[in-house]
Design a protein around this motif. Sequence first.
Motif, PDB file in Angstrom:
ATOM      1  N   ALA A  91      18.814   5.452  -8.105  1.00 31.34           N
ATOM      2  CA  ALA A  91      20.212   5.557  -7.676  1.00 31.34           C
ATOM      3  C   ALA A  91      21.121   5.888  -8.855  1.00 31.34           C
ATOM      4  CB  ALA A  91      20.654   4.255  -7.008  1.00 31.34           C
ATOM      5  N   ALA A  92      20.847   5.283 -10.024  1.00 38.62           N
ATOM      6  CA  ALA A  92      21.664   5.553 -11.212  1.00 38.62           C
ATOM      7  C   ALA A  92      21.559   7.011 -11.637  1.00 38.62           C
ATOM      8  CB  ALA A  92      21.233   4.632 -12.357  1.00 38.62           C
ATOM      9  N   ARG A  93      20.375   7.588 -11.507  1.00 40.05           N
ATOM     10  CA  ARG A  93      20.204   9.008 -11.851  1.00 40.05           C
ATOM     11  C   ARG A  93      21.055   9.894 -10.950  1.00 40.05           C
ATOM     12  NH1 ARG A  93      16.227  12.734  -9.269  1.00 40.05           N
ATOM     13  NH2 ARG A  93      16.543  14.703 -10.343  1.00 40.05           N
ATOM     14  N   THR A  94      21.025   9.638  -9.652  1.00 35.84           N
ATOM     15  CA  THR A  94      21.805  10.451  -8.719  1.00 35.84           C
ATOM     16  C   THR A  94      23.296  10.300  -8.972  1.00 35.84           C
ATOM     17  OG1 THR A  94      20.062  10.179  -7.058  1.00 35.84           O
ATOM     18  CG2 THR A  94      22.209  10.943  -6.283  1.00 35.84           C
ATOM     19  N   LEU A  95      23.771   9.066  -9.174  1.00 36.22           N
ATOM     20  CA  LEU A  95      25.196   8.839  -9.423  1.00 36.22           C
ATOM     21  C   LEU A  95      25.634   9.477 -10.733  1.00 36.22           C
ATOM     22  CD1 LEU A  95      25.580   5.129  -8.247  1.00 36.22           C
ATOM     23  CD2 LEU A  95      26.599   7.151  -7.189  1.00 36.22           C
ATOM     24  N   ALA A  96      24.771   9.434 -11.750  1.00 31.37           N
ATOM     25  CA  ALA A  96      25.117  10.079 -13.021  1.00 31.37           C
ATOM     26  C   ALA A  96      25.251  11.590 -12.850  1.00 31.37           C
ATOM     27  CB  ALA A  96      24.055   9.753 -14.068  1.00 31.37           C
ATOM     28  N   ASN A  97      24.400  12.181 -12.023  1.00 34.68           N
ATOM     29  CA  ASN A  97      24.519  13.622 -11.761  1.00 34.68           C
ATOM     30  C   ASN A  97      25.767  13.942 -10.955  1.00 34.68           C
ATOM     31  OD1 ASN A  97      22.170  14.312 -13.140  1.00 34.68           O
ATOM     32  ND2 ASN A  97      20.868  14.126 -11.331  1.00 34.68           N
ATOM     33  N   LEU A  98      26.254  12.997 -10.161  1.00 36.14           N
ATOM     34  CA  LEU A  98      27.489  13.201  -9.401  1.00 36.14           C
ATOM     35  C   LEU A  98      28.729  12.985 -10.252  1.00 36.14           C
ATOM     36  CD1 LEU A  98      26.656  11.376  -6.021  1.00 36.14           C
ATOM     37  CD2 LEU A  98      26.903  13.838  -6.353  1.00 36.14           C
ATOM     38  N   ASP A  99      28.612  12.210 -11.310  1.00 34.14           N
ATOM     39  CA  ASP A  99      29.767  11.805 -12.123  1.00 34.14           C
ATOM     40  C   ASP A  99      30.021  12.816 -13.235  1.00 34.14           C
ATOM     41  OD1 ASP A  99      31.825  10.485 -13.287  1.00 34.14           O
ATOM     42  OD2 ASP A  99      30.638   8.833 -14.089  1.00 34.14           O
ATOM     43  N   ARG A 100      30.759  13.853 -12.926  1.00 32.85           N
ATOM     44  CA  ARG A 100      31.098  14.856 -13.937  1.00 32.85           C
ATOM     45  C   ARG A 100      32.301  14.432 -14.775  1.00 32.85           C
ATOM     46  NH1 ARG A 100      27.005  17.020 -15.322  1.00 32.85           N
ATOM     47  NH2 ARG A 100      26.323  15.029 -14.522  1.00 32.85           N
ATOM     48  N   GLU A 101      32.907  13.304 -14.443  1.00 37.46           N
ATOM     49  CA  GLU A 101      34.071  12.813 -15.182  1.00 37.46           C
ATOM     50  C   GLU A 101      33.666  12.233 -16.537  1.00 37.46           C
ATOM     51  OE1 GLU A 101      38.362  11.471 -14.705  1.00 37.46           O
ATOM     52  OE2 GLU A 101      37.144  13.244 -14.507  1.00 37.46           O
ATOM     53  N   THR A 102      32.560  11.510 -16.582  1.00 39.34           N
ATOM     54  CA  THR A 102      32.144  10.846 -17.823  1.00 39.34           C
ATOM     55  C   THR A 102      30.750  11.233 -18.279  1.00 39.34           C
ATOM     56  OG1 THR A 102      31.268   8.937 -16.595  1.00 39.34           O
ATOM     57  CG2 THR A 102      33.582   8.843 -17.266  1.00 39.34           C
ATOM     58  N   VAL A 103      29.993  11.961 -17.461  1.00 41.80           N
ATOM     59  CA  VAL A 103      28.601  12.305 -17.822  1.00 41.80           C
ATOM     60  C   VAL A 103      28.471  13.821 -17.925  1.00 41.80           C
ATOM     61  CG1 VAL A 103      26.174  12.047 -17.221  1.00 41.80           C
ATOM     62  CG2 VAL A 103      27.817  10.259 -16.578  1.00 41.80           C
ATOM     63  N   PRO A 104      28.454  14.363 -19.127  1.00 39.78           N
ATOM     64  CA  PRO A 104      28.259  15.816 -19.269  1.00 39.78           C
ATOM     65  C   PRO A 104      26.804  16.231 -19.104  1.00 39.78           C
ATOM     66  CG  PRO A 104      28.520  14.813 -21.424  1.00 39.78           C
ATOM     67  CD  PRO A 104      28.706  13.704 -20.419  1.00 39.78           C
ATOM     68  N   ASP A 105      25.880  15.273 -19.220  1.00 43.32           N
ATOM     69  CA  ASP A 105      24.459  15.581 -19.160  1.00 43.32           C
ATOM     70  C   ASP A 105      23.973  15.611 -17.713  1.00 43.32           C
ATOM     71  OD1 ASP A 105      24.612  15.263 -21.990  1.00 43.32           O
ATOM     72  OD2 ASP A 105      24.387  13.097 -21.693  1.00 43.32           O
ATOM     73  N   LYS A 106      22.811  16.241 -17.513  1.00 42.41           N
ATOM     74  CA  LYS A 106      22.188  16.306 -16.197  1.00 42.41           C
ATOM     75  C   LYS A 106      20.766  15.779 -16.278  1.00 42.41           C
ATOM     76  CE  LYS A 106      24.966  20.073 -14.276  1.00 42.41           C
ATOM     77  NZ  LYS A 106      24.958  21.346 -13.532  1.00 42.41           N
ATOM     78  N   TYR A 107      20.463  14.857 -15.375  1.00 44.37           N
ATOM     79  CA  TYR A 107      19.155  14.209 -15.366  1.00 44.37           C
ATOM     80  C   TYR A 107      18.293  14.860 -14.289  1.00 44.37           C
ATOM     81  CZ  TYR A 107      21.551  10.762 -18.231  1.00 44.37           C
ATOM     82  OH  TYR A 107      22.263  10.150 -19.232  1.00 44.37           O
ATOM     83  N   GLN A 108      17.351  15.683 -14.747  1.00 41.91           N
ATOM     84  CA  GLN A 108      16.485  16.392 -13.820  1.00 41.91           C
ATOM     85  C   GLN A 108      15.363  15.483 -13.334  1.00 41.91           C
ATOM     86  OE1 GLN A 108      15.357  20.301 -15.165  1.00 41.91           O
ATOM     87  NE2 GLN A 108      17.333  20.691 -16.123  1.00 41.91           N
ATOM     88  N   ASP A 109      14.592  15.981 -12.376  1.00 35.89           N
ATOM     89  CA  ASP A 109      13.535  15.182 -11.772  1.00 35.89           C
ATOM     90  C   ASP A 109      12.546  14.721 -12.833  1.00 35.89           C
ATOM     91  OD1 ASP A 109      12.173  13.994  -9.616  1.00 35.89           O
ATOM     92  OD2 ASP A 109      10.798  15.696  -9.479  1.00 35.89           O
ATOM     93  N   GLY A 110      12.267  13.418 -12.851  1.00 38.61           N
ATOM     94  CA  GLY A 110      11.354  12.854 -13.822  1.00 38.61           C
ATOM     95  C   GLY A 110      12.024  12.266 -15.036  1.00 38.61           C
ATOM     96  N   VAL A 111      13.321  12.413 -15.177  1.00 36.09           N
ATOM     97  CA  VAL A 111      14.071  11.832 -16.296  1.00 36.09           C
ATOM     98  C   VAL A 111      14.968  10.735 -15.728  1.00 36.09           C
ATOM     99  CG1 VAL A 111      15.684  12.273 -18.183  1.00 36.09           C
ATOM    100  CG2 VAL A 111      14.016  14.017 -17.534  1.00 36.09           C
TER     101      VAL A 111
END
Length: 623
Positions: free
Chosen positions: A359-379
Amino acid sequence: MSLAAYCVICWRRMGTSTPPPKSSTYWRDIRNIIKLTGSLILGGSLFITYEVLALKKSLTLDTQVVEREKMKSYIYVHTVSLDKTENHGITYQARKELHKAVRKVLATSARIFRGPFADTFSTVDIEDHDCAVWLLLRKSRSDDRAARLQAVQEMSEARHWHDYQYRIIAQACDMRTLTGLARSKESDLRFFLHPPPLPSLKEDSSTEEELRHLLASLPQTDLDECIQCFTALALSESSQSLAAQKGGLWCFGGNGLPYAESFGEVPSATVEMFCLEALVKHSEIPTHCDKIEANGGLQLLQRLYQLHKDCPKVQRNIMRILGNMALNEHLHSTIVRSGWVSILAEAVKSQHVMEASHAARTLANLDRETVPDKYQDGVYLLHPLYRTSQPIKADVLFIHGLMGAAFKTWRQQDNDQDLTEKVSEDETKYTTCWPKSWLARDCPALRIISVEYDTSLSDWRARCPTERKSIAFRSNELLRKLRAAGVGDRPVIWVSHSMGGLLVKKMLLEASKKPEMSTIINNTRGIIFYSVPHHGSHLAEYSVNIRYLLFPSLEVKELSKDSPALKTLQDDFLEFAKDKNFQVLSFVETLPTYIGSMIKLHVVPLESAGIHSFEICLTLDSW
């Protein structure tokens, strides 16, 4: 002023003039003054009274409406008249300015002097901090990023609000604020509305058939062999036809052999799992994510998620698909509107490390306000799972080995106690993932990432024959994913186990050849090897000796002591590490390991686990 001037003139005329011949003239002037003054006073009083009453009516709140509002899940919105003639003219503008001025006077007197006009405010049963709700909402839409982040933080820290106030935020906030609240550790779940009702299934249809239809609607061109294999597997009607697909029995993911022997119908749950695994592969392609969304995939996945609450494997595959789709920013609004954020906000607070990290991975990918990085499958992000004001000082990466996983490799030693009971225990005594529980607590300024990739000991258990990937192929794939996650932007420490250590060495060698990856090399500060077969493994020799029975996988074959690729990797890494500014710490195993229930083997001997004289070497059983 004109009235006062007129009165003064009349009184001066009466005082300076000679007495009139008749007294009636004198009283006639007084009556004229009284008539004029009285009419002006009466008219002015009526006008002021009317305006005050109109203003009082506009300022008075219906307490019953307020009480009903607390019980409702919607917001009252002030409507504006569509008649444009009502909003123009001198009279309208004059009344508008008058109301604005009087409103300020009334509000000031009510707050400071508590005078009679304060009744309008004091008779309403509404708390003072109601104003803060709307001010925070307005602040959350500010053009200033710092103000938006502060507004979200203040919302998440609110503890004194009523239910209806949380609902106001839930309905009135924008997508950016909602995602921020979901990624705030202290957020109340009342900030999130329940997902909208799911559309009904078609008549005489099931989730299995809907999944098949969704897969059939996806493009079948430009697919690698792995996706073609999974898709063909999921769309097959029986295990007999499955066995006929390319890859034969291997296409069952290691669990389809009994079904192939019986040549019966594949159970619905198994077909759904095959379909989800195929969708995971499809969701790695951006154009296919668009098709999944357009064909109702988000709603169908949500239905499956609710139906299989007791099946973590199904839920994890669904989260993987959703996390991959969240990599595409143009799909963010659709994901939020479909109600997934409320599900993710609850899942990220779970005590189960896998559920929370997915769930944290998906929310981080949705949060473009504070997370510039993208967590791909397996990370997967182990820490921090939420937004944090603490600056991240370094990245610690965990790379598992053969037959390992992103979470289970780093668990505490198993015992006879049931794992479900362990989860509820104090994490200081037992943990299912010590990097998340212990390392994050001791070093909160770290970003902790765990990587996962598929491996197998034998091709009998391979998920798919096309997934036979070499160390070189996997290292390039992981290197690309880790760079997309921002690895290399700050100091990096690598923690690897078994074959994972070989992948780390290969990744660093590959990064040294690519200018765009140079930051990973420059920021690497240390490498920890846990029982890494730098010079080969006994497992490979054991597998080769019974290769006709075991069918050793490509990964196992590459671990042979006689493997030229393994020797080249070791020599190249030693040459590469000579002038680099990082330290190496190696742990070696001194006890044998059970491979299944029958085989007991010393996988990595002492002489193979040591890399070079410049490292520090410890034994696992003495540490």
